[in-house]
Enzyme design. Structure first.
Site: not given
Length: 259
Positions: A158, A162
């Site tokens: 994740y 990002k």
């Protein structure tokens, strides 16, 4: 105060819940016309009906998985004439799955996170931004995360996704600096939405524990930041906003009340 957004067309991905839904409400209050997309069409239908009952605006909604580049292309090319000019693109669709270590993250989870959070954002940008460039008008707002600025254990994929959104946002801003277009990232910390419920794959107890002992942000807090960025005069570009609840200081430093 001048309403710079009245009658503008806003395209929101991931609009069926959370930050996307909250943004739809705030943009509707400003008199914006909306193109709402998400995977859950029933929720989009309910949201569109609610907004049209409250506001005198035009709304188009369609089920969309941003991972499907052909579906994204078909959506943009088939927009009715009244919706073809996208003034603000809000790339909100995104998710996190699991808390496994990098070397233990299941391959399907890796693919879903990277394909949604990175390729999905780029899929929509590639279809919408050329029209903005041609018209010399438009604003791209990417919902990023503190995970795009800091890494933390249990969030490797994740965080990587990002960080990629952060790099893509910065690079796009450089790519179109010779145009009047604006590019913004909004980078929240802890926001109490479906985010953690998705992360823990439906385990409500684990999801609730993420926000225990502090007053987390809510979707409306982030939507207000999005609206602020979108409503600035044309010469003002908000590049990035990192937004924490008061009891959060970084991705991993959070003060929780124990009472």
């Amino acid at each position: 105060m001048i309403n710079h957004l009245m009658s503008k067309t806003i395209l929101i991905t991931g609009a069926s819940a959370g930050i996307g839904e909250a943004c739809a409400h705030l943009f509707a209050q400003q008199g914006c016309n909306l193109v709402l997309t998400a995977r859950r069409e029933e929720k989009l239908s309910q949201l569109a009906a609610d907004l049209q009952n409250k506001h005198n605006i035009e709304i188009l909604y369609k089920a969309l998985d941003v991972r499907d580049n052909s579906a994204v292309k078909n959506l943009i090319t088939s927009l009715p004439q009244d919706f073809k000019q996208i003034d603000v693109l809000l790339n909100n669709a995104g998710l996190v799955l699991g808390v496994e270590k990098a070397h233990e993250t299941p391959e399907p989870d890796v693919d879903i996170m990277l394909d949604t959070n990175v390729k999905g954002v780029l899929n929509v940008i590639r279809e919408v931004v050329p029209g903005m460039v041609a018209r010399k008008e438009g604003h791209v707002i990417n919902i990023s995360s503190i995970a795009g600025h800091e890494a933390y254990p249990g969030g490797s994929v994740y965080c990587a996704s990002k960080h990629a959104v952060d790099a893509l946002t910065k690079s796009l801003r450089m790519d179109i600096v010779t145009t009047p277009l604006r590019v913004t990232a909004i980078s929240p910390g802890l926001v109490d939405t479906e985010f953690s419920l998705v992360r823990f794959k439906g385990d409500a107890r684990k999801a609730e524990a993420v926000y225990e002992g502090l007053e987390a942000l809510v979707a409306e807090d982030i939507a207000e930041a999005v609206l602020f960025a979108a409503s600035r005069p044309a010469h003002v570009q908000i590049a990035d906003m990192i937004i924490f609840p008061t009891q959060q200081a970084s991705a991993t430093v959070v003060h929780r009340h124990t009472e």
